[in-house]
Scaffold this motif. Structure first.
Motif, short mmCIF file in Angstrom:
data_model
loop_
_atom_site.label_atom_id
_atom_site.label_comp_id
_atom_site.label_asym_id
_atom_site.label_seq_id
_atom_site.Cartn_x
_atom_site.Cartn_y
_atom_site.Cartn_z
N VAL A 170 0.85 -1.18 0.00
CA VAL A 170 0.00 0.00 0.00
C VAL A 170 0.89 1.24 0.00
CG1 VAL A 170 -0.17 0.00 2.52
CG2 VAL A 170 -1.90 1.16 1.16
N ARG A 171 0.51 2.24 -0.79
CA ARG A 171 1.29 3.48 -0.90
C ARG A 171 0.35 4.68 -0.94
NH1 ARG A 171 4.87 1.12 -5.77
NH2 ARG A 171 2.94 -0.05 -5.98
N GLY A 172 0.95 5.86 -0.74
CA GLY A 172 0.18 7.10 -0.74
C GLY A 172 0.21 7.78 0.61
N ASP A 173 -0.08 9.08 0.62
CA ASP A 173 -0.01 9.87 1.85
C ASP A 173 -1.33 9.96 2.60
OD1 ASP A 173 -1.23 11.32 -0.12
OD2 ASP A 173 -0.18 13.21 0.28
N LEU A 174 -2.38 9.25 2.11
CA LEU A 174 -3.68 9.30 2.78
C LEU A 174 -4.17 7.91 3.18
CD1 LEU A 174 -5.55 11.92 0.52
CD2 LEU A 174 -4.43 12.31 2.72
N THR A 175 -3.24 6.97 3.35
CA THR A 175 -3.65 5.60 3.69
C THR A 175 -4.28 5.53 5.08
OG1 THR A 175 -1.41 5.13 4.47
CG2 THR A 175 -1.93 4.56 2.19
N SER B 15 10.45 10.53 -13.29
CA SER B 15 10.79 10.31 -11.88
C SER B 15 9.81 9.33 -11.26
CB SER B 15 10.76 11.64 -11.12
OG SER B 15 9.44 12.17 -11.11
N LEU B 16 10.28 8.60 -10.24
CA LEU B 16 9.45 7.67 -9.48
C LEU B 16 9.51 8.06 -8.02
CD1 LEU B 16 10.15 4.07 -10.89
CD2 LEU B 16 8.01 5.33 -10.94
N ALA B 17 8.37 8.47 -7.46
CA ALA B 17 8.28 8.83 -6.04
C ALA B 17 7.27 7.91 -5.38
CB ALA B 17 7.86 10.29 -5.89
N ASP B 18 7.79 6.97 -4.57
CA ASP B 18 6.93 6.00 -3.91
C ASP B 18 6.08 5.23 -4.92
OD1 ASP B 18 6.05 4.62 -1.70
OD2 ASP B 18 4.45 6.04 -1.22
N GLY B 19 6.70 4.92 -6.09
CA GLY B 19 6.02 4.17 -7.13
C GLY B 19 5.17 4.99 -8.07
N VAL B 20 5.05 6.30 -7.84
CA VAL B 20 4.21 7.17 -8.67
C VAL B 20 5.10 7.89 -9.68
CG1 VAL B 20 2.60 9.10 -8.70
CG2 VAL B 20 2.55 7.46 -6.81
N THR B 21 4.74 7.83 -10.96
CA THR B 21 5.54 8.47 -11.99
C THR B 21 5.21 9.95 -12.08
OG1 THR B 21 3.93 8.15 -13.77
CG2 THR B 21 5.45 6.33 -13.33
N SER B 22 6.16 10.71 -12.61
CA SER B 22 5.85 12.08 -12.99
C SER B 22 4.92 12.06 -14.19
CB SER B 22 7.15 12.83 -13.30
OG SER B 22 7.91 12.13 -14.27
N PRO B 23 4.25 13.17 -14.53
CA PRO B 23 3.26 13.15 -15.63
C PRO B 23 3.89 12.74 -16.97
CG PRO B 23 3.04 15.14 -14.32
CD PRO B 23 4.30 14.48 -13.86
#
Length: 652
Positions: free
Chosen positions: A293-298, A424-432
Motif C-alpha cells: 500500500v502506498r500514498g499519503d492518505l492511507t 521520476s518515481l516517487a513511492d512508485g508514482v511516476t511524474s506526468p
C-alpha cells in the motif's frame, strides 16, 4: 480484402425534387396506406425483438411517422400504381424507414437511447398476445435469411420487393434515412434470393393478427408480487426515515438500502487488506495482490469509507465508467488497498478485489464531482501487473507502478530512434507522461508509451532485469505491447523490436476503450513488389482483451520506405493471428509506379498455396500471390494449409 479504389454508384437520375407536405396530406397518405407501411416497418425491424414486440413497435413507428407541421419531403417516386408521385406517402415512408433503422441499432453507452429503441408506450395491449398468422416453410426460410442481414440491408431488400423501387431509388431513400452505407446495404441485400412475392404473405402482415391470452397463472402471481413489493416499499421508506447514523459520512454514495453483516464488513475501512513492503519478493505469485500500500492518505479513514461506500452504491452524481465485460457491483468482501493519496487536484483511492481494479477519485476540496472507474485485472501475472493509472489531467497521465519497477521513461513509439525521456518515481508514482489521448483529432504525429525497467530478482520465476512497454488506451490498466510470432511474443526491449512497431503505433487508437490487455504485432510475410522497387511487409496486429472475447485482428501492408502501414483487413472474435491459430491470410490492391494495378496477397503460418477468385483470378504455390488486376476489383482469397485444410482471407 479491401480495395484502395472503390467504384461509386452514380447519383440517381430520376426527377427528384423537394415538395412541401401539409399535415393533412401526410395523414391522408398514412391512413390510406397504413397496412403497407406497418408491413414495411415489421419487415425492417430485427426479428430478435420477437413477434409480439415487432407487431407493437411497427404500429408505433408508423403512427409516430405523422409530422407535426408542414414538412419538406424528398420526392422519391414509388413505382406501384396509386402511389406514384405522392409526396405525402414518400414523406411518411421515409420517416418509417428512418425510425425502423434506428430501432434496429444496439444501445450503446453513454449515449441516451432514442425513443424508437425502447419498447413502445403506445399501442399497449394487456392480457393478450398478438402476432401475425403463421406462414409456410418458404416464409419461415425468408424470415431467417432476413434476420441474418443488417437493418439497412433488410430495408433495401424490402424496398426492392415490396415497393418495387430501383436500386438508385433505394440508395437515395436509405441515404435520406441515415443509413451509413447504402451501397454496401444493396450489395448485402443481393445475397437473399429475390422471392419478393413472399413479402406480401400473411406471415408478415402486422395488421391481420391472431390473439391469445398471456400466462394466466403467472399474471396472477405477478399481481400478488406487486402488492407485496408495494407494502415492502412503504415499510422501508418508514425505516429509512428513522433517526440514526444516516448516510452522511459516506459522501456522494447513495442511501443504504440494507443491513447485512457481510456487506458491512466489506465497507469497513479497518478491514481493508494491506500487503507489506517486501511481501512481493517471497510471494508465490506476482500480481496486484502483492503490491504494498502506498500514498499519503492511507490513514484517512473517512476517505477510505467514502470510497468503499461509493463503490457499493454510487449516487446519481457519481460518474461511473467500466471497461467492457467488467462488473460494476460492490465488493463481495474486504478488498485490498493499493493506494490512497493526493494526485494533482484530486484525492485518489485504488482498490483491488482479486478480479477488478477500482479507482475512486474526488476533488481535494469537496466530494461533489466524484468518479468511480472499474477495470478487469484478473490473472494478470507479472507481465500484466506493472502499472495502474492514478489520474489524467491536461492530457497527461500519472501511473502507480509495481514494486519491482526500478525506473520509468516516456518514449515516442512512432520514432524508434528517439531517445526515451526519463520519468521520476516517487513511492512508485511516476511524474506526468503525455498520453496518446492528447493527439489532435484526425492526426497522429506521435504515440507516447510508458517504458518500465524491472528488477525481477525478487519476483518468482525471474532473474536479472527486463523492460516492458505499456500504452494508455483510456482505461485503468495500460495495455502491454509485444512483438513476434503468436504464442511466443517478446517485449519491445531492443531497437529492432521498436522499429518493427513504429509504423503501426497510430493504429492503436482503434482499440481505445475496448478492455484490451495486450497488443502483439507480427510480421508474417515480406513480399517482393512486381515493379522491382523492393519488398513490402505484411504485419498482423492482435489486441487481446481481459474478458477473453472481442479480440480485434488487423492485417496491415507497408511498402518500402513507407512511414505507416495501411490496414487491408480486420476481424473481431477470430482465432487468426493468435496463440491458438497463428495462421492469417490477407490481400490488397496495389498500384505500381508505372500505373499498373496488382493483387498482392500473403499468408502466414503454414499456408501452402493461395488462390484468388471473383474480380481477380490467380493462384500461386507458397504463401505469396501476385496477380494483375483492374482498379476497383474485388477478390476472394482462399489458401490451403500444409497439414490439410483451408483458410480464407481475414475479414472475408
Amino acid at each position: 480484402m479491401q480495395s484502395q479504389d472503390v467504384a461509386q454508384r452514380p447519383a440517381p437520375s430520376s426527377a427528384s425534387s423537394d415538395a412541401v407536405v401539409d399535415v393533412e396530406q401526410a395523414e391522408a397518405a398514412l391512413v390510406e396506406h397504413y397496412p403497407r407501411l406497418v408491413r414495411l416497418a415489421y419487415l425492417i425491424l430485427p426479428p430478435g425483438l420477437g413477434r409480439r414486440r415487432r407487431v407493437l413497435t411497427a404500429h408505433a413507428l408508423v403512427q409516430r411517422a405523422l409530422p407535426r407541421n408542414r414538412t419538406t419531403s424528398p420526392l422519391i417516386p414509388a413505382q406501384s400504381a396509386g402511389r406514384g408521385g405522392d409526396p405525402g406517402y414518400a414523406l411518411v415512408r421515409l420517416r418509417v424507414v428512418r425510425t425502423a433503422l434506428e430501432a434496429a441499432r444496439p444501445l450503446r453507452r453513454p449515449a441516451l437511447p432514442r425513443r424508437s429503441q425502447l419498447p413502445p408506450l403506445l399501442p399497449r395491449v394487456r392480457g393478450l398476445v398478438l402476432y401475425p398468422r403463421s406462414g409456410g416453410a418458404d416464409e419461415l426460410a425468408l424470415d431467417q435469411e432476413l434476420s441474418e442481414l443488417s437493418a439497412p440491408a433488410r430495408a433495401a431488400h424490402v424496398l426492392r420487393g415490396l415497393e418495387r423501387m430501383s436500386d438508385d431509388e433505394v440508395a437515395e431513400l436509405l441515404d435520406a434515412a441515415g443509413a451509413p452505407d447504402p451501397e454496401d446495404a444493396l450489395l448485402e441485400a443481393g445475397e437473399v434470393p429475390a422471392r419478393y412475392r413472399l413479402l406480401s404473405s400473411p406471415e408478415f402482415d402486422a395488421c391481420s393478427l391472431q390473439a391469445r391470452p398471456t400466462d394466466l397463472l403467472r399474471r396472477r402471481q405477478h399481481g400478488r408480487a406487486t402488492l407485496v413489493a408495494g407494502a415492502a416499499l412503504v415499510v422501508c421508506g418508514a425505516l429509512l426515515g428513522l433517526p440514526g447514523d444516516g448516510w452522511g459520512p459516506d459522501g456522494p454514495a447513495a442511501p443504504a438500502y440494507a443491513r447485512n453483516p457481510a456487506a458491512e464488513a466489506a465497507l469497513d475501512p479497518g478491514r481493508l487488506t494491506r500487503a507489506g513492503a517486501d511481501d512481493w519478493r517471497t510471494a508465490a505469485r506476482a500480481d496486484l495482490s502483492v503490491w504494498p500500500v502506498r500514498g499519503d492518505l492511507t490513514g484517512d479513514r473517512e476517505l477510505l469509507r467514502r470510497a468503499l461506500a461509493v463503490w457499493a452504491r454510487p449516487g446519481e452524481a457519481v460518474s461511473v465508467s467500466a471497461t467492457p465485460g467488467t462488473a460494476t457491483g460492490g465488493p463481495s468482501g474486504p478488498a485490498r488497498l493499493l493506494y490512497a493519496g493526493n494526485v494533482d487536484n484530486a484525492r485518489v483511492v485504488i482498490l483491488f478485489d482479486g478480479l477488478r481494479v477500482v479507482r475512486y477519485a474526488e476533488p481535494r476540496d469537496d466530494t461533489r464531482g466524484a468518479a468511480l472507474d472499474f477495470a478487469r485485472a484478473d490473472g494478470d501475472g507479472l507481465s500484466g501487473a506493472d502499472a495502474v493509472v492514478l489520474g489524467r489531467a491536461d492530457g497527461n497521465v500519472r501511473y502507480l507502478t509495481a514494486p519491482w519497477v526500478t525506473s520509468a521513461a516516456q518514449r515516442d513509439l512512432t520514432d524508434a530512434g528517439a531517445e526515451p525521456t526519463a520519468l521520476s518515481l516517487a513511492d512508485g508514482v511516476t511524474s506526468p507522461l503525455a498520453g496518446p489521448a492528447a493527439q489532435a483529432p484526425g492526426g497522429c504525429a506521435s504515440w507516447n508509451v510508458l517504458a518500465l525497467t524491472e528488477d525481477a530478482n525478487g519476483a518468482p520465476g525471474n532473474g536479472g532485469s527486463l523492460t516492458r512497454v505499456l500504452t494508455d488506451l483510456g482505461e485503468l490498466v495500460p495495455a502491454r505491447l509485444t512483438t513476434g510470432r503468436p504464442g511466443d511474443p517478446g517485449d519491445l526491449s531492443g531497437a529492432e523490436a521498436l522499429a518493427d512497431w513504429a509504423p503501426y503505433a497510430c493504429s492503436l487508437g482503434a482499440v481505445r476503450g475496448q478492455g484490451v490487455r495486450s497488443v502483439n504485432a507480427w510480421e508474417f510475410a515480406a513480399q517482393p513488389l512486381p515493379d522491382g522497387t523492393g519488398a513490402g511487409s505484411w504485419v498482423c496486429t492482435r489486441a487481446e482483451t481481459w474478458r477473453g472475447e472481442g479480440a480485434r485482428v488487423t492485417a496491415q501492408f507497408r511498402t518500402p520506405g513507407g512511414t505507416v502501414g495501411a490496414v487491408t483487413a480486420r476481424a473481431e472474435d477470430v482465432r487468426a493471428c493468435g496463440e491458438r491459430d497463428p495462421r492469417v491470410l490477407a490481400g490488397v490492391l496495389w498500384k505500381s509506379s508505372g500505373g499498373h494495378w496488382y493483387l498482392l496477397a500473403a499468408g502466414g503460418g503454414d499456408v501452402a498455396s493461395i488462390a484468388a477468385s471473383g474480380g481477380v483470378t490467380g493462384s500461386a504455390e507458397g504463401g505469396l500471390l501476385t496477380a494483375a488486376a483492374e482498379q476497383g476489383a474485388r477478390a476472394e482469397l482462399k489458401g490451403t494449409l500444409e497439414g490439410g485444410g483451408t483458410i480464407t482471407g481475414l475479414g472475408g
